[in-house]
Write an enzyme that holds these catalytic residues in place. Structure first.
Site, PDB file in Angstrom:
ATOM      1  CG  ASP A  68      11.120   9.843  38.834  1.00  0.00           C
ATOM      2  OD1 ASP A  68      10.407  10.200  38.016  1.00  0.00           O
ATOM      3  OD2 ASP A  68      12.606  10.179  38.660  1.00  0.00           O
ATOM      4  CG  ASP A  70      11.501  12.726  34.491  1.00  0.00           C
ATOM      5  OD1 ASP A  70      11.889  12.842  35.618  1.00  0.00           O
ATOM      6  OD2 ASP A  70      11.369  11.369  33.945  1.00  0.00           O
ATOM      7  CG  ASP A 150      12.505   4.830  26.332  1.00  0.00           C
ATOM      8  OD1 ASP A 150      11.488   5.544  26.359  1.00  0.00           O
ATOM      9  OD2 ASP A 150      13.516   4.110  27.181  1.00  0.00           O
TER      10      ASP A 150
HETATM   11  P1  ATP Z   1      10.785   5.559  36.017  1.00  0.00           P
HETATM   12  O1  ATP Z   1      11.222   6.477  36.524  1.00  0.00           O
HETATM   13  O2  ATP Z   1       9.431   5.038  36.381  1.00  0.00           O
HETATM   14  O3  ATP Z   1      11.968   4.778  35.793  1.00  0.00           O
HETATM   15  P2  ATP Z   1      10.399   6.850  33.284  1.00  0.00           P
HETATM   16  O4  ATP Z   1      10.292   6.608  32.169  1.00  0.00           O
HETATM   17  O5  ATP Z   1      10.169   8.065  33.764  1.00  0.00           O
HETATM   18  O6  ATP Z   1      10.576   5.499  34.215  1.00  0.00           O
HETATM   19  P3  ATP Z   1      13.585   7.625  33.096  1.00  0.00           P
HETATM   20  O7  ATP Z   1      14.049   7.071  32.968  1.00  0.00           O
HETATM   21  O8  ATP Z   1      13.648   8.185  34.784  1.00  0.00           O
HETATM   22  O9  ATP Z   1      12.633   6.365  33.598  1.00  0.00           O
HETATM   23  O10 ATP Z   1      13.201   9.064  32.015  1.00  0.00           O
HETATM   24  C1  ATP Z   1      12.455   9.953  31.650  1.00  0.00           C
HETATM   25  C2  ATP Z   1      12.364   9.754  29.760  1.00  0.00           C
HETATM   26  O11 ATP Z   1      12.830  10.202  29.509  1.00  0.00           O
HETATM   27  C3  ATP Z   1      11.448   8.570  29.893  1.00  0.00           C
HETATM   28  O12 ATP Z   1       9.946   8.450  29.760  1.00  0.00           O
HETATM   29  C4  ATP Z   1      11.959   8.374  27.966  1.00  0.00           C
HETATM   30  O13 ATP Z   1      10.880   9.392  27.596  1.00  0.00           O
HETATM   31  C5  ATP Z   1      12.789   8.640  28.066  1.00  0.00           C
HETATM   32  N1  ATP Z   1      14.435   8.146  28.326  1.00  0.00           N
HETATM   33  C6  ATP Z   1      14.816   7.745  29.529  1.00  0.00           C
HETATM   34  N2  ATP Z   1      16.084   6.889  28.894  1.00  0.00           N
HETATM   35  C7  ATP Z   1      15.845   6.923  27.704  1.00  0.00           C
HETATM   36  C8  ATP Z   1      17.099   5.651  26.882  1.00  0.00           C
HETATM   37  N3  ATP Z   1      17.255   5.718  26.800  1.00  0.00           N
HETATM   38  N4  ATP Z   1      16.694   6.633  25.298  1.00  0.00           N
HETATM   39  C9  ATP Z   1      15.571   7.291  25.057  1.00  0.00           C
HETATM   40  N5  ATP Z   1      14.795   8.052  25.496  1.00  0.00           N
HETATM   41  C10 ATP Z   1      15.081   7.466  27.485  1.00  0.00           C
HETATM   42 MG    MG Z   2      10.866   8.807  35.750  1.00  0.00          MG
END
Ligand code: ATP
Ligand code: MG
Length: 450
Positions: A68, A70, A150
């Site tokens: 996705d 963001d 994170d």
């Molecule tokens: P995926 O969508 O492949 O699981 P993602 O990195 O996009 O991976 P998401 O959960 O969609 O993960 O979160 C988007 C972004 O928000 C992350 O890349 C990170 O920068 C931030 N983020 C998400 N969860 C946390 C957390 N628990 N603590 C700090 N930052 C976070």
């Molecule tokens: Mg994501």
């Protein structure tokens, strides 16, 4: 590199980002979803800063297709809402805007600032006694936003203004070195949000990366902090860990870090004390099969996965109750209730999946009752196929006693109706195979005969 490890242990997002011009990176707009591009330009034309951030930039740099897109902006949720008709504001812990385009949702977040006391009472943050962030709605600059993310690989920002990448925490190096490293002091960051321990595992296996030593070390000690996370959130995380095609690797890493114990304590205890190793073989086999199905784009029902994860605690509990002289079926039914409610304290599996797990378990007890119409009726139950797969899994991981039964069902399912009837007739007359005798009433004598 020793110096590299030291640098990453003290990794702090720098105020001055490295800005990588378009000519020096591989990301272009053709990698993005057209809806994400629309959102970025609408924000930019509205006078706001807008960036793509996190998973999508990381994944594109690694040649992985993003799940996705963001977006992050300096517009507040209310300002975002004014720009988009198709906007929904959601969330309490993090307030976010969802821009809805049919089935695709572009998530737009306002840049987060530090969570120390804020002058504006509408901007709130709150921590627990364990250092856990309970609410996080303080807005801030892009530098602050980067520090709040994170892992360094998740703190890369792509600007729609000039197509540059802003790297605040050496994320580009981490991608090149394939390292998962937390931004800031690892212990503090895990205390703020213990789910980051699960995310470290998930990203390491998903992206085939190594967890940097300073990010890895505290996990063993801090895994227990997961007990403070709401069980509903842990359910969501376990789904991501077990239904993403990397479940087997995730399982082994979770076990190694002591994280699995926090999620499924009853099963973990059985595995730890197993003399035969059968249980871990069963679980590993189940995850291997799940991964195979997901990677072949076949359907996987979470009910099956949770039925398998709670199978041994169910058997253990049922045996205990039988030792206390409870009949098998009652013991089994009561054990189901027990393990499901115990599990719900850690991982809240929604009812639609626990109902499925119950069906799969129920059918296990009835698979050897095949005489008369029973085999046919059982095979018509909605959850039969999953329950049959469950039986195959039991045999595959070493339950030899069930091998003949599994073979019988495999043949049965390949037969036409007549073949199936013949198979049922061919069953021996063991107790469990006897057709249930119905009480047959004597035909009434006709009055004329009396
Ligand atoms: P995926 O969508 O492949 O699981 P993602 O990195 O996009 O991976 P998401 O959960 O969609 O993960 O979160 C988007 C972004 O928000 C992350 O890349 C990170 O920068 C931030 N983020 C998400 N969860 C946390 C957390 N628990 N603590 C700090 N930052 C976070
Ligand atoms: Mg994501």
């Amino acid at each position: 590199m020793v110096n590299g490890e030291k640098a990453s242990s003290e990794l702090v997002a720098c105020a001055e980002p490295q800005v990588i011009p378009r000519s020096e990176h591989s990301i272009s707009r053709k990698h993005f979803s057209p809806n994400a591009i629309k959102v970025l330009y609408r924000l930019k034309d509205g006078g706001y800063d807008a960036y793509l951030v996190g998973g999508c930039i990381r994944d594109i740099l690694l040649g992985v297709e993003p799940k996705d897109f963001d977006v992050v902006t300096n517009a507040t949720p209310e300002q975002i809402k004014k720009l988009f008709r198709n906007c929904r504001l959601i969330g309490r812990r993090f307030r976010l805007a969802h821009i809805v385009f049919g089935r695709e949702i572009i998530e737009v977040a306002t840049m987060r600032g530090h969570h120390e006391a804020s002058a504006d009472k509408n901007q709130t943050s709150q921590s627990s006694e364990h250092g856990q962030l309970l609410r996080d709605n303080v807005y801030g600059s892009i530098e602050e936003d980067a520090e709040r993310r994170d892992f360094s690989i998740n703190a890369l920002y792509y600007s729609i203004k000039d197509f540059t990448i802003h790297d605040f925490a050496n994320g580009m190096d981490a991608i090149a070195n394939r390292k998962i490293e937390l931004i800031g002091d690892p212990e503090t960051r895990y205390r703020e949000d213990p789910v980051r321990m699960l995310r470290a595992v998930r990203f390491a296996t998903k992206l085939d990366m190594e967890i940097a030593q300073p990010t890895k070390d505290p996990i063993y000690e801090l895994s227990e902090l997961l007990s403070h996370i709401p069980a509903a959130r842990l359910f969501e995380e376990t789904l991501k860990l077990f239904l993403n095609g990397k479940a087997q690797e995730n399982y082994h890493l979770l076990r190694e870090f002591g994280l699995f114990k926090q999620l499924f304590p009853a099963l973990d205890d059985i595995i730890e004390n197993s003399e035969t190793g059968f249980e871990t073989k069963f679980i590993a086999q189940m995850f291997a099969n799940t991964d195979k199905r997901i990677n072949a784009e076949k359907k996987v029902t979470p009910a099956f996965v949770y039925a398998a994860l709670l199978w041994f605690p169910l058997l253990k509990r049922s045996e205990q109750l039988q030792k206390e002289n409870m009949p098998l079926f009652d013991a089994y039914a009561q054990a189901m209730n027990h393990v499901l409610s115990e599990n719900a304290q850690h991982v809240a599996v929604p009812k639609r999946f626990t109902l499925g797990a119950r069906d799969i378990w129920h059918i296990q007890l009835r698979l050897d009752k095949r005489a008369g119409q029973r085999a046919y009726r059982l095979s018509q139950q909605p959850r039969f196929k999953a329950a049959y797969d469950f039986l195959l899994l039991r045999v595959e991981s070493g339950e030899q006693e069930q091998a003949d039964l599994a073979q019988w069902w495999t043949e049965y399912l390949q037969q036409d109706v007549n073949g199936q009837k013949d198979m049922v007739k061919g069953l021996g007359h063991g107790d469990s195979n006897k057709p249930r005798r119905r009480f047959r009433r004597k035909p009434k004598k006709k009055p004329s005969e009396s």
